[in-house]
Motif scaffolding. Structure first.
Motif, mmCIF file in Angstrom:
data_model
loop_
_atom_site.group_PDB
_atom_site.id
_atom_site.type_symbol
_atom_site.label_atom_id
_atom_site.label_comp_id
_atom_site.label_asym_id
_atom_site.label_seq_id
_atom_site.Cartn_x
_atom_site.Cartn_y
_atom_site.Cartn_z
ATOM 1 N N VAL A 50 0.867 -1.174 0.000
ATOM 2 C CA VAL A 50 0.000 0.000 0.000
ATOM 3 C C VAL A 50 0.904 1.223 0.000
ATOM 4 N N ILE A 51 0.753 2.061 -1.021
ATOM 5 C CA ILE A 51 1.565 3.270 -1.133
ATOM 6 C C ILE A 51 0.611 4.459 -1.139
ATOM 7 N N PHE A 52 0.692 5.288 -0.118
ATOM 8 C CA PHE A 52 -0.219 6.426 -0.009
ATOM 9 C C PHE A 52 0.575 7.716 0.136
ATOM 10 N N GLY A 53 0.067 8.760 -0.504
ATOM 11 C CA GLY A 53 0.664 10.081 -0.402
ATOM 12 C C GLY A 53 0.016 10.899 0.692
ATOM 13 N N ASP A 54 0.791 11.777 1.291
ATOM 14 C CA ASP A 54 0.304 12.652 2.372
ATOM 15 C C ASP A 54 1.290 13.803 2.472
ATOM 16 N N ALA A 55 0.806 15.013 2.275
ATOM 17 C CA ALA A 55 1.705 16.162 2.231
ATOM 18 C C ALA A 55 2.066 16.707 3.599
ATOM 19 N N ASN A 56 1.285 16.390 4.624
ATOM 20 C CA ASN A 56 1.531 17.012 5.914
ATOM 21 C C ASN A 56 2.342 16.109 6.841
ATOM 22 N N GLN A 57 1.711 15.081 7.358
ATOM 23 C CA GLN A 57 2.354 14.105 8.226
ATOM 24 C C GLN A 57 2.851 14.705 9.549
ATOM 25 N N ALA A 58 2.188 15.774 9.992
ATOM 26 C CA ALA A 58 2.608 16.435 11.223
ATOM 27 C C ALA A 58 1.661 16.174 12.388
ATOM 28 N N GLY A 59 0.537 15.501 12.120
ATOM 29 C CA GLY A 59 -0.445 15.293 13.181
ATOM 30 C C GLY A 59 -0.861 13.843 13.280
ATOM 31 N N VAL A 82 3.617 2.148 2.849
ATOM 32 C CA VAL A 82 4.620 3.199 2.876
ATOM 33 C C VAL A 82 3.962 4.517 2.478
ATOM 34 N N THR A 83 4.344 5.582 3.139
ATOM 35 C CA THR A 83 3.804 6.913 2.872
ATOM 36 C C THR A 83 4.832 7.751 2.137
ATOM 37 N N VAL A 84 4.395 8.428 1.063
ATOM 38 C CA VAL A 84 5.299 9.242 0.252
ATOM 39 C C VAL A 84 4.826 10.685 0.254
ATOM 40 N N ASN A 85 5.750 11.593 -0.009
ATOM 41 C CA ASN A 85 5.440 13.023 0.039
ATOM 42 C C ASN A 85 6.079 13.743 -1.133
ATOM 43 N N ARG A 86 5.247 14.151 -2.087
ATOM 44 C CA ARG A 86 5.647 15.099 -3.117
ATOM 45 C C ARG A 86 4.641 16.255 -3.105
ATOM 46 N N LEU A 87 4.319 16.683 -1.886
ATOM 47 C CA LEU A 87 3.364 17.772 -1.669
ATOM 48 C C LEU A 87 2.081 17.533 -2.461
ATOM 49 N N CYS A 88 1.667 18.460 -3.306
ATOM 50 C CA CYS A 88 0.372 18.331 -3.993
ATOM 51 C C CYS A 88 0.287 17.104 -4.887
ATOM 52 N N ALA A 89 1.409 16.565 -5.315
ATOM 53 C CA ALA A 89 1.420 15.394 -6.200
ATOM 54 C C ALA A 89 1.714 14.110 -5.440
ATOM 55 N N SER A 90 1.503 14.104 -4.137
ATOM 56 C CA SER A 90 1.876 12.939 -3.343
ATOM 57 C C SER A 90 1.182 11.667 -3.804
ATOM 58 N N VAL A 110 -0.809 -3.414 -6.313
ATOM 59 C CA VAL A 110 -0.460 -2.324 -5.401
ATOM 60 C C VAL A 110 -1.679 -1.430 -5.230
ATOM 61 N N LEU A 111 -1.984 -1.095 -3.998
ATOM 62 C CA LEU A 111 -3.039 -0.123 -3.724
ATOM 63 C C LEU A 111 -2.373 1.218 -3.448
ATOM 64 N N ALA A 112 -2.561 2.162 -4.382
ATOM 65 C CA ALA A 112 -1.959 3.490 -4.260
ATOM 66 C C ALA A 112 -3.048 4.508 -3.959
ATOM 67 N N GLY A 113 -2.636 5.697 -3.549
ATOM 68 C CA GLY A 113 -3.605 6.749 -3.290
ATOM 69 C C GLY A 113 -3.041 7.815 -2.386
ATOM 70 N N GLY A 114 -3.922 8.501 -1.686
ATOM 71 C CA GLY A 114 -3.456 9.566 -0.806
ATOM 72 C C GLY A 114 -4.558 10.103 0.080
ATOM 73 N N VAL A 115 -4.149 10.853 1.081
ATOM 74 C CA VAL A 115 -5.100 11.380 2.052
ATOM 75 C C VAL A 115 -4.594 12.707 2.584
ATOM 76 N N GLU A 116 -5.513 13.558 2.965
ATOM 77 C CA GLU A 116 -5.155 14.809 3.634
ATOM 78 C C GLU A 116 -6.340 15.299 4.447
ATOM 79 N N SER A 117 -6.082 15.664 5.696
ATOM 80 C CA SER A 117 -7.057 16.396 6.486
ATOM 81 C C SER A 117 -6.418 17.737 6.825
ATOM 82 N N MET A 118 -6.692 18.720 5.984
ATOM 83 C CA MET A 118 -6.129 20.047 6.216
ATOM 84 C C MET A 118 -6.813 20.717 7.407
ATOM 85 N N SER A 119 -8.065 20.283 7.696
ATOM 86 C CA SER A 119 -8.752 20.810 8.869
ATOM 87 C C SER A 119 -8.036 20.419 10.152
ATOM 88 N N ARG A 120 -7.515 19.204 10.195
ATOM 89 C CA ARG A 120 -6.960 18.658 11.422
ATOM 90 C C ARG A 120 -5.438 18.801 11.493
#
Length: 390
Positions: A50-59, A82-90, A110-120
């Motif tokens: 499982v490969i997922f993108g996430d631009a923040n990873q601070a919370g 594994v989590t990857v970070n290419r900001l908006c293109a994660s 492979v299950l790819a994708g991404g997530v973001e909670s900018m609220s949190r």
């Protein structure tokens, strides 16, 4: 070996502080992961990674949200993440890395994708280099979006805000306020119509406890008069052209793209990945980077813009979108974001790439064939693009 897209799903995208703001990002990721295997009947134990993108990873998305999402989705503990970070293109990066693993023979599914909670996204404070208690005041940073803890060695002209970059591109490209507002209205109109026509029904899954009838940012009543009343946000003296109305918003959401080798899953895939590319520019003109990224990807696919049937371009800003479309010589602008874009749908950073790739794949399947380009701009001066075909 070729990589195929067998399915793609996403949540509706929520606005900051809106319907999805009460949902943790790892739970959002789990929603689309679980939905993907349920829709396809795939035994999750067969997923190689499982490969997922996430631009923040601070919370709450810290310490490898891909792995936590998979565990929360009920996948066997043998399924890695594994989590990857290419900001908006994660999540574009996640799809690219997944496709490379399959093409190299290192994975079958492979299950790819991404997530973001900018609220949190949390506020963070730098840690003192000395033993606590530290003396003096500490700076608190908002991690939702933008530069923070910038290295002072970087040129100050580079470290302007994304909105200031959008203003610069508009100014230097001669893109008027009226053009930007009209582009934004088109996005809202097309997105609203697509939802009304059921276009998104087959690719959007609801978040339990936070159901949304559609993407929360779409405004049916958007008009030139209403947008004209909004003040510029990023120009001193108020003489700019970039406003909240012609910029993407702060959003929450998740997306997933199921990748596999030929015959890895039953049924006909939505599309196949033909090529991909990245391109870099100076950070202060990051909106322009998708131009050459997409040109490179098409060249690698042996195609031109005349061969392209549809384009999914992430709309971070109207000025960015207009500049990119102008830069793609030979492309009919009406082929871009035919069902609306991020100005209406929203831009939860880590999830947006999966949305545009997934929607492009579903649209190729609806049409029964064709060529699609998914492209996205990235803060700090990068662009990324992928070519799909069915």
């Amino acid at each position: 070996m070729t990589t195929y897209i067998y399915d793609a799903v996403r949540t509706p995208f929520g606005r900051a502080g809106g319907a999805l703001s009460g949902i943790r990002p790892d739970d959002l990721a789990a929603v689309v992961m679980k939905a993907t295997v349920e829709r396809t009947g795939l035994d999750p134990a067969r997923i190689d990674d499982v490969i997922f993108g996430d631009a923040n990873q601070a919370g709450e998305d810290n310490r490898n949200v891909a792995r936590f999402g998979a565990l929360l989705a009920g996948f066997p503990s043998s399924v890695t993440g594994v989590t990857v970070n290419r900001l908006c293109a994660s999540s574009v990066e996640a799809v690219v890395q997944g496709s490379r693993a399959i093409e190299a023979g290192d994975a079958d599914i492979v299950l790819a994708g991404g997530v973001e909670s900018m609220s949190r996204a949390p506020f963070v404070v730098e840690k003192s280099p000395r033993a606590w208690p530290a003396t003096g005041n500490q700076t608190m940073w908002n991690t939702s979006i933008g530069w923070r803890m910038v290295n002072p060695q970087l040129p100050k002209g580079w470290t302007i805000s994304n909105g200031e970059s959008a203003e610069k591109v508009a100014r230097e490209g001669g893109i008027s306020r009226e053009e930007q507002d009209a582009f934004a209205i088109r996005s809202h109109r097309l997105a609203a119509q697509a939802w009304a026509d059921g276009i998104y029904d087959g690719e959007v899954v609801q978040v339990p406890g936070a159901e949304l009838a559609r993407d929360e940012g779409i405004r049916d009543g958007a008009s030139m008069d209403k947008l004209a009343a909004l003040k510029p946000l990023f120009a001193p003296g108020g003489d700019g052209t970039v406003t909240a109305g012609n910029s993407s918003s702060i959003n929450d959401g998740a997306s997933a793209v199921l990748l596999g080798s030929e015959g890895a899953l039953p049924g006909e895939p939505l599309a196949r990945i033909v090529s991909r590319a990245t391109h870099g520019v100076a950070p202060d003109v990051f909106p322009l980077a998708p131009i050459e990224a997409a040109n490179k990807a098409l060249a690698r696919a042996g195609k031109t813009w005349a061969d392209v049937d549809l384009v999914e371009l992430n709309e971070a800003f109207a000025s960015q979108s207009i500049a990119d479309i102008r830069g793609w010589e030979g492309l009919n602008p009406e082929k871009v974001n035919i069902h609306g874009g991020a100005l209406a749908i929203g831009h939860p950073l880590g999830a947006s790439g999966g949305r545009i790739i997934g929607h492009a794949a579903h649209e190729l399947a609806r049409r029964g064939g064709g060529v699609a380009v998914a492209a996205i701009c990235i803060g700090v001066g990068q662009g990324m693009a992928i070519v799909l075909e069915r």
